[in-house]
Design an enzyme around this catalytic site. Structure first.
Site, PDB file in Angstrom:
ATOM      1  N   ASP A 212    -138.069  27.755  35.047  1.00 30.81           N
ATOM      2  CA  ASP A 212    -139.525  27.917  35.034  1.00 30.81           C
ATOM      3  C   ASP A 212    -140.034  28.881  33.961  1.00 30.81           C
ATOM      4  OD1 ASP A 212    -138.194  27.527  37.580  1.00 30.81           O
ATOM      5  OD2 ASP A 212    -140.151  27.426  38.522  1.00 30.81           O
TER       6      ASP A 212
ATOM      7  N   ASN B  90    -145.431  26.811  35.036  1.00 30.39           N
ATOM      8  CA  ASN B  90    -146.116  28.111  34.988  1.00 30.39           C
ATOM      9  C   ASN B  90    -146.323  28.594  33.559  1.00 30.39           C
ATOM     10  OD1 ASN B  90    -144.061  28.831  37.750  1.00 30.39           O
ATOM     11  ND2 ASN B  90    -146.278  28.638  37.911  1.00 30.39           N
TER      12      ASN B  90
ATOM     13  N   ASN C  65    -145.355  22.655  42.219  1.00 29.67           N
ATOM     14  CA  ASN C  65    -146.581  22.797  43.009  1.00 29.67           C
ATOM     15  C   ASN C  65    -147.767  23.321  42.215  1.00 29.67           C
ATOM     16  OD1 ASN C  65    -144.796  25.196  43.153  1.00 29.67           O
ATOM     17  ND2 ASN C  65    -146.512  26.124  44.229  1.00 29.67           N
ATOM     18  N   HIS C  66    -147.553  23.844  40.995  1.00 29.14           N
ATOM     19  CA  HIS C  66    -148.666  24.318  40.174  1.00 29.14           C
ATOM     20  C   HIS C  66    -149.092  23.311  39.106  1.00 29.14           C
ATOM     21  CE1 HIS C  66    -149.081  28.381  41.756  1.00 29.14           C
ATOM     22  NE2 HIS C  66    -147.757  28.506  41.748  1.00 29.14           N
TER      23      HIS C  66
ATOM     24  N   HIS D  12    -137.628  21.346  43.009  1.00 32.90           N
ATOM     25  CA  HIS D  12    -138.561  22.466  43.034  1.00 32.90           C
ATOM     26  C   HIS D  12    -138.851  22.783  44.503  1.00 32.90           C
ATOM     27  CE1 HIS D  12    -141.341  24.927  40.673  1.00 32.90           C
ATOM     28  NE2 HIS D  12    -142.224  24.762  41.645  1.00 32.90           N
TER      29      HIS D  12
ATOM     30  N   HIS E 161    -137.858  31.517  41.095  1.00 30.76           N
ATOM     31  CA  HIS E 161    -137.874  32.408  39.922  1.00 30.76           C
ATOM     32  C   HIS E 161    -136.761  33.451  39.902  1.00 30.76           C
ATOM     33  CE1 HIS E 161    -142.390  31.625  38.823  1.00 30.76           C
ATOM     34  NE2 HIS E 161    -141.707  30.512  39.060  1.00 30.76           N
TER      35      HIS E 161
END
Length: 265
Positions: free
Chosen positions: A8, A40, A67-68, A157, A184
């Site tokens: 990420d 991200n 999810n982002h 993820h 992360h």
């Protein structure tokens, strides 16, 4: 065949550290396929078409998300701008394949390396402690029915370690690698499972490690200690690029090696 998967990317610090290292890592290890989780990359929350193009210019073949993925609204039209069979950059940006039907974009990309090896990348999202997804185990089973390539990389993820480990065993022998993203924090459990699938619970963030999973420390501490909401901002200190390097047989897709990578300034 060598596959580089970069964990990420978080904010500008993550983009800069990846730009500093991706070239020499790809050259040193004779990388044939490069996949980056970029959800991200834009200020720590989401991805823009411009940043995606920059990552492709650095050598990425496919970008995965999570999810982002919808945090930057301009990406939605971009994902819908090309047909399913296109090889253009927009088609090489994936969102989780097990999102509910009708959302923009695609969760699988099938391509061919410059060396002529067919491959597939599957973007999958967990259900434990997360929302907006269908069962990832049944979803990936259905997806694999439509993939002819032997080399298959799955970006899972997900939040829960148990769900990630379970997915590794579920796909052992059916895909080349199951690599976890989202939390992360790099895990030290990289291994080749019994039937030849490379596995790591979380590849780790490519971003600022003087932070709380990428966010300015004081902002997160304030929320934990007071319960009050506040805007989070991406940190910049102590950036590192975290990645996994997988070696595999291009004829069978069976993994032969997996190596953790963490590189700083």
């Amino acid at each position: 065949m060598n596959i580089l998967f970069i964990g990420d990317i978080f904010g500008s610090a993550g983009r800069k550290i990846v730009a500093a290292h991706i070239g020499h890592v790809r050259k040193t290890h004779a990388v044939d396929l490069t996949v980056i989780n970029a959800e991200n990359a834009a200020g720590g929350f989401g991805l823009t078409p411009g940043i995606a193009d920059d990552l492709f210019q650095l050598g990425a073949d496919v970008l995965t998300t999570g999810n982002h993925v919808w945090d930057k609204k301009e990406l939605i039209d971009y994902l819908n701008s090309v047909p399913a069979d296109s090889q253009e950059h927009a088609r090489r940006i994936l969102r989780p394949v097990n999102y509910y039907p009708g959302v923009p974009g695609h969760g699988v990309f099938q391509g061919v390396t410059t060396g002529g090896v067919s491959y597939a990348v599957v973007n999958l999202m967990g259900k434990v402690f997360m929302s907006g997804t269908e069962d990832p185990f049944r979803a990936v089973d259905n997806v694999l029915k439509g993939i002819s390539a032997k080399v298959i990389l799955v970006d899972f993820h997900a939040e829960a370690t148990s769900e990630k480990v379970a997915m590794g065993w579920h796909l052992d022998g059916r895909v080349t690698a199951v690599l976890g993203t989202h939390t992360h924090i790099p895990t030290a459990d990289e291994r080749i499972l019994h039937r030849g699938t490379a596995y790591q619970t979380d590849v780790g963030m490519s971003g600022p490690y003087d932070s709380v999973i990428g966010v300015e420390t004081e902002m997160v501490l304030h929320r934990f200690m007071t319960g009050m909401p506040g805007k989070f901002e991406a940190a910049r200190g102590n950036p590192k690029m975290c990645a996994a390097l997988i070696g595999c047989d291009p004829q069978t897709g069976r993994a032969s090696s997996i190596q953790r990578i963490m590189l700083g300034e």
